[in-house]
Design an enzyme around this catalytic site. Structure first.
Site, PDB file in Angstrom:
ATOM      1  N   GLU A 294       0.814  -1.158   0.103  1.00  0.00           N
ATOM      2  CA  GLU A 294       0.065   0.103  -0.058  1.00  0.00           C
ATOM      3  C   GLU A 294       0.914   1.176   0.101  1.00  0.00           C
ATOM      4  O   GLU A 294       0.596   2.213  -0.487  1.00  0.00           O
ATOM      5  CB  GLU A 294      -0.980  -0.057   1.099  1.00  0.00           C
ATOM      6  CG  GLU A 294      -2.306  -0.800   0.994  1.00  0.00           C
ATOM      7  CD  GLU A 294      -3.228  -0.833   2.092  1.00  0.00           C
ATOM      8  OE1 GLU A 294      -3.059   0.315   2.870  1.00  0.00           O
ATOM      9  OE2 GLU A 294      -4.308  -1.544   1.988  1.00  0.00           O
ATOM     10  N   HIS A 323       9.594 -26.011   0.792  1.00  0.00           N
ATOM     11  CA  HIS A 323       9.034 -27.173   0.315  1.00  0.00           C
ATOM     12  C   HIS A 323       7.710 -26.958  -0.730  1.00  0.00           C
ATOM     13  O   HIS A 323       6.972 -27.568  -0.983  1.00  0.00           O
ATOM     14  CB  HIS A 323       8.697 -28.165   1.262  1.00  0.00           C
ATOM     15  CG  HIS A 323       9.810 -28.981   2.003  1.00  0.00           C
ATOM     16  ND1 HIS A 323      10.411 -29.795   1.746  1.00  0.00           N
ATOM     17  CD2 HIS A 323      10.113 -28.120   3.056  1.00  0.00           C
ATOM     18  CE1 HIS A 323      11.568 -29.930   2.371  1.00  0.00           C
ATOM     19  NE2 HIS A 323      11.461 -29.071   3.340  1.00  0.00           N
ATOM     20  N   LYS A 436     -13.074   0.964  -1.495  1.00  0.00           N
ATOM     21  CA  LYS A 436     -14.012   1.105  -0.521  1.00  0.00           C
ATOM     22  C   LYS A 436     -15.355   2.121  -1.064  1.00  0.00           C
ATOM     23  O   LYS A 436     -16.384   1.603  -0.812  1.00  0.00           O
ATOM     24  CB  LYS A 436     -13.420   2.099   0.623  1.00  0.00           C
ATOM     25  CG  LYS A 436     -12.477   1.203   1.605  1.00  0.00           C
ATOM     26  CD  LYS A 436     -12.032   2.167   2.675  1.00  0.00           C
ATOM     27  CE  LYS A 436     -11.169   1.313   3.679  1.00  0.00           C
ATOM     28  NZ  LYS A 436     -10.727   2.089   4.867  1.00  0.00           N
TER      29      LYS A 436
END
Ligand code: PA5
Length: 462
Positions: A294, A323, A436
């Site tokens: 951000e 892994h 938003k």
């Protein structure tokens, strides 16, 4: 003290095509870095600069109020439920996971010395929420709702659900089970808290969500579960002093910021992997991903030019992700820089019993798990260098409040310095706000009607 080992980004180790002449680069950028550090420290007290997070270690008043409230209420509750998302949750998660005894919520009350369990609800999956609310006795739960803006749809919808249940179960007394952390003056949560009479704490002005972990956003949940918040602030203050040093040769945040910046802009390594070799530090990677993404992912520079820049952060965990991800990091595109975090001294030592000596795993017997995890960190680093892949290693002496706070604060300063090198606004998040606003429009918030119409037609045709 935290240490940064950057030998494996040097061209002497990984070759000129992928590596840097570190000594030379530190010399080249000496003046720029000194100016950036001096400037950040000069600007930090000015309103509107969003640098107040650099002062959080010195906020004695908040420390006092948080401790006083925590001491007053923590015996009364079996659970703390944190409602928040993004910067309002990730720092809390990272630090509690690091500092509480592992599997804290599974311990008995006696094992927790009477301290509450803690849950972070940082998503709005209806199944997870239902599941959590089924196992929590809300009457015995203190709900800490955290949102700086006071209106984030995820957090506020969770809060509305929880508040209704609390009120139905406790009547007027329900207020005692709520503590709100939000802006001092503005926002819907502030308005509700004042109308309803909730206990509140403040997200200070000029502290963005992803830089708020050492404000009441983090300190309150930490204190409620018995984490020593003095130890945390001592760690920040000491690290702050070290990072005020304008000499790049002495400042690890500046060194790592410059290394990442040059790796991206000169060597095409625009992916930054955060890989602690410690399960307790697992959520530090989640927190770092938000901080780095951000803060540095921007489409304009400070002069308003289109730049669309920003290194992409990736979370990994050692040794687990050896892994799953390391194959790609060793042999796939050479476009990453990997940050290892290594713990010098674990709290516990686990010996591997000397059994099965007659088999291929006999060599493990008599060693410790501690040796194994650090041997894996070292061998992975060396293997990556063999493939000419750059890595840096941050060594943290112990996983305790002092050093975890130092680590997080160092990464915050590193991010701020990197933002200056990229010449972007580190502290804005227009891309988050955009999403938003679209959510508000789609969910019918007053004032967003026009966007709602446009969005509906876009969704229908997309
Ligand atoms: O860093 C940020 O500013 C964001 O990620 C916010 O933390 C996040 O969107 C939550 O916002 P708020 O605390 O206003 O609910």
């Amino acid at each position: 003290m935290l240490e940064l080992n950057y030998r494996n980004v040097d061209e002497a180790i990984i070759g000129h095509e992928n590596g840097l002449n570190i000594k030379q680069e530190f010399e080249n950028y000496k003046g720029t870095i000194a100016r950036i550090i001096a400037d950040l420290n000069k600007r930090k007290d000015k309103p509107g600069q969003w640098l107040q997070w650099m002062n959080l270690g010195y906020n004695e008043e908040t420390l006092w109020y948080v401790k006083e409230y925590a001491a007053m209420v923590q015996d009364r509750f079996e659970n703390i439920l944190v409602l928040g998302i993004g910067g309002s949750a990730l720092g809390g998660l990272a630090v509690t996971e690091a500092l509480l005894k592992p599997y804290w919520n599974l311990l008995t009350s006696e094992q927790r010395e009477g301290l509450p369990r803690i849950f972070f609800l940082d998503n709005i999956d209806p199944d997870t929420m239902t599941g959590l609310l089924e196992i929590l006795d809300l009457k015995k739960t203190l709900v800490n709702v955290i949102t700086k803006s006071g209106s984030t749809a995820e957090t506020m919808s969770q809060f509305m659900i929880v508040k209704n249940i609390l009120e139905a179960e406790l009547g007027d007394d329900y207020r005692k089970n709520i503590v709100a952390t939000t802006d001092k003056r503005t926002g819907v949560l502030r308005q509700i808290a004042e109308q309803e009479g909730y206990k509140t704490f403040v997200v200070p002005d000029d502290v963005g969500g992803r830089f708020s972990v050492f404000s009441a956003v983090g300190l309150l949940p930490f204190a409620l579960v018995g984490i020593d918040i003095d130890e945390i602030t001592n760690g920040i203050k000491d690290m702050d002093l070290l990072l005020k040093n304008t000499d790049i040769n002495e400042n690890i945040a500046a060194q790592n910021a410059l290394i990442h910046y040059l790796m991206d802009t000169q060597k095409g390594k625009n992916l930054s992997v955060m890989m602690p070799y410690s399960s307790r530090l697992k959520y530090v990677s989640d927190w770092y991903v938000q901080l780095w993404a951000e803060s540095l992912g921007k489409n304009k520079d400070k002069a308003g030019n289109d730049v669309q820049i920003g290194p992409t952060p990736i979370k990994a965990l050692g040794a687990t992700d050896q892994h799953s991800q390391i194959q790609l990091y060793n042999e796939g595109p050479n476009n990453k820089i990997i940050n290892f975090i290594r713990v010098k001294e674990f709290d516990n030592t686990m010996e591997i019993p000397p059994i099965f000596e007659y088999t291929g795993i006999g060599y493990l017997g008599g060693k410790t798990i501690n040796q194994l995890i650090n041997a894996e960190a070292d061998s992975t680093r060396v293997a990556l260098a063999d493939y000419q892949r750059p890595t840096v290693t941050i060594t943290i002496p112990k996983v305790n409040g002092y050093y975890v706070a130092q680590l997080l604060y160092m990464l915050e300063v590193q991010t701020a310095i990197a933002g200056e090198l990229y010449n972007i606004d580190t502290f804005s998040q227009p891309g988050v706000e955009q999403a938003k606003n679209y959510t508000y429009a789609l969910m019918g918030r007053v004032g967003y009607e026009e966007s709602a119409q446009v969005l509906q037609s876009k969704i229908a045709t997309a």
